[in-house]
Design an enzyme around this catalytic site. Structure first.
Site, short mmCIF file in Angstrom:
data_model
loop_
_atom_site.label_atom_id
_atom_site.label_comp_id
_atom_site.label_asym_id
_atom_site.label_seq_id
_atom_site.Cartn_x
_atom_site.Cartn_y
_atom_site.Cartn_z
N ASP A 70 0.82 -1.21 0.00
CA ASP A 70 0.00 0.00 0.00
C ASP A 70 0.85 1.26 0.00
O ASP A 70 2.08 1.20 0.18
CB ASP A 70 -0.96 -0.01 1.21
CG ASP A 70 -0.29 -0.43 2.51
OD1 ASP A 70 0.95 -0.41 2.57
OD2 ASP A 70 -1.01 -0.78 3.45
N ASN A 139 -7.20 -2.38 14.61
CA ASN A 139 -8.61 -2.62 14.23
C ASN A 139 -8.75 -3.86 13.33
O ASN A 139 -9.83 -4.12 12.80
CB ASN A 139 -9.21 -1.38 13.55
CG ASN A 139 -8.53 -1.06 12.22
OD1 ASN A 139 -7.63 -1.78 11.79
ND2 ASN A 139 -8.97 0.00 11.57
N HIS A 141 -7.10 -4.39 10.45
CA HIS A 141 -6.86 -4.21 9.01
C HIS A 141 -5.59 -4.91 8.55
O HIS A 141 -4.65 -5.09 9.32
CB HIS A 141 -6.89 -2.72 8.61
CG HIS A 141 -5.70 -1.90 9.00
ND1 HIS A 141 -5.77 -0.54 9.19
CD2 HIS A 141 -4.40 -2.22 9.24
CE1 HIS A 141 -4.58 -0.07 9.50
NE2 HIS A 141 -3.73 -1.07 9.55
N GLU A 146 -9.76 -1.71 5.67
CA GLU A 146 -10.32 -1.39 6.97
C GLU A 146 -11.56 -2.25 7.26
O GLU A 146 -12.17 -2.79 6.32
CB GLU A 146 -10.72 0.10 7.00
CG GLU A 146 -9.55 1.06 6.71
CD GLU A 146 -8.60 1.24 7.89
OE1 GLU A 146 -8.40 0.29 8.68
OE2 GLU A 146 -8.04 2.35 8.01
C1 F6R Z 1 1.60 -1.31 6.15
C2 F6R Z 1 0.24 -1.82 6.28
C3 F6R Z 1 -0.51 -1.78 7.57
C4 F6R Z 1 0.34 -2.09 8.79
C5 F6R Z 1 -0.52 -1.99 10.06
C6 F6R Z 1 0.31 -2.19 11.32
O1 F6R Z 1 2.08 -1.48 4.82
O2 F6R Z 1 -0.29 -2.25 5.32
O3 F6R Z 1 -1.57 -2.71 7.49
O4 F6R Z 1 0.89 -3.36 8.68
O5 F6R Z 1 -1.13 -0.73 10.12
O6 F6R Z 1 1.20 -1.14 11.45
P1 F6R Z 1 2.31 -1.12 12.61
O7 F6R Z 1 3.29 -2.17 12.27
O8 F6R Z 1 2.91 0.27 12.51
O9 F6R Z 1 1.59 -1.38 13.88
#
Ligand code: F6R
Length: 244
Positions: A70, A139, A141, A146
């Site tokens: 992403d 959450n 995701h 989401e």
């Molecule tokens: C990042 C992504 C997100 C993260 C998620 C956890 O490319 O796609 O889904 O993996 O938000 O983020 P952290 O590791 O910062 O808790």
């Protein structure tokens, strides 16, 4: 716990080492394969450990193709918070990857809908993704898919939820500077990957780790769909595994 392969590491350092070893052995098994990477706080240690393995001559990135999950939208590649910048800082600038075979959704695209179609097409043309690294949001995701009423399909432009904006504002000067949208691989794109490695670290993820691994499959917890994938390895550190 379904057919997920769950590994519990004693701490973040051990999680990072195990993840790097998993990725390196995947690359060594298919040196010209297609590898999907993720950003965020969780994989930073994994990328450090991967760079160490590279320096020790234990992995060669020269023939791989990469696709990131992403990217914020809109965002300039030169912005230090862009995922383009993150990947170069944390991995690509330190290993022998061929920069012409690196792919991330383009946060600078004029037409984001077209960018999504083209990104998906590039993945298909590359023969699909052999291995994808994932993190999980508090959450539930994965990528920026989401919680919602239905699982998403292919690469798309999405609006970030308030909880994701809150979680990610720590990287920006202020909440206002967090882009409100992102381009993300969809759930269908992720489910088509041949094998998946998902990392979960820290006590703030303990509750969602339990919902993901032990709860029912629901688009309210997007990661739960991975219970239906045939090759998923989950590495948690002790803190994240506290409620299992
Ligand atoms: C990042 C992504 C997100 C993260 C998620 C956890 O490319 O796609 O889904 O993996 O938000 O983020 P952290 O590791 O910062 O808790």
């Amino acid at each position: 716990m379904s057919n997920l392969n769950v590994v519990i590491a004693k701490d973040y350092e051990e999680l990072s080492k195990k993840a790097a070893e998993y990725i390196a052995s995947s690359i060594n098994a298919v040196p010209n394969g297609v590898y999907g990477f993720a950003t965020g706080g969780t994989p930073v240690g994994t990328y450090k450990a991967l760079v160490d393995l590279y320096k020790e001559g234990k992995v060669d990135f020269s023939k791989i193709t990469t696709f990131n999950l992403d990217e914020y939208y809109p965002i300039l590649k030169s912005n230090e918070n862009s995922y383009d910048y993150f990947m170069k800082e944390n991995l690509f600038n330190h290993v022998n990857v061929d920069l012409s075979r690196i792919n991330l959704p383009n946060g600078e695209a004029k037409d984001p809908a077209l960018e999504c179609v083209e990104y998906e097409k590039k993945i298909v043309e590359a023969g699909g993704i052999d291995m994808q690294l994932l993190g999980i949001g508090t959450n539930g995701h994965i990528g920026f898919n989401e919680p919602s009423d239905c699982f998403s399909s292919s690469t798309q432009l999405i609006s970030l939820t308030q909880s994701t904006i809150e979680a990610n504002k720590r990287y920006f000067e202020s909440e206002e500077q967090v882009p409100k949208q992102a381009i993300t691989m969809g759930i269908k794109t992720i489910m088509l990957v041949r094998k998946i490695l998902i990392l979960i670290s820290g006590s703030s993820k303990a509750k969602i780790a339990k919902e993901f691994l032990k709860g029912s499959i629901t688009p309210k917890v997007p990661a739960s769909v991975l219970q239906m994938h045939s090759d998923v390895t989950v590495i948690l550190d002790k803190e994240a595994s506290a409620e299992l």
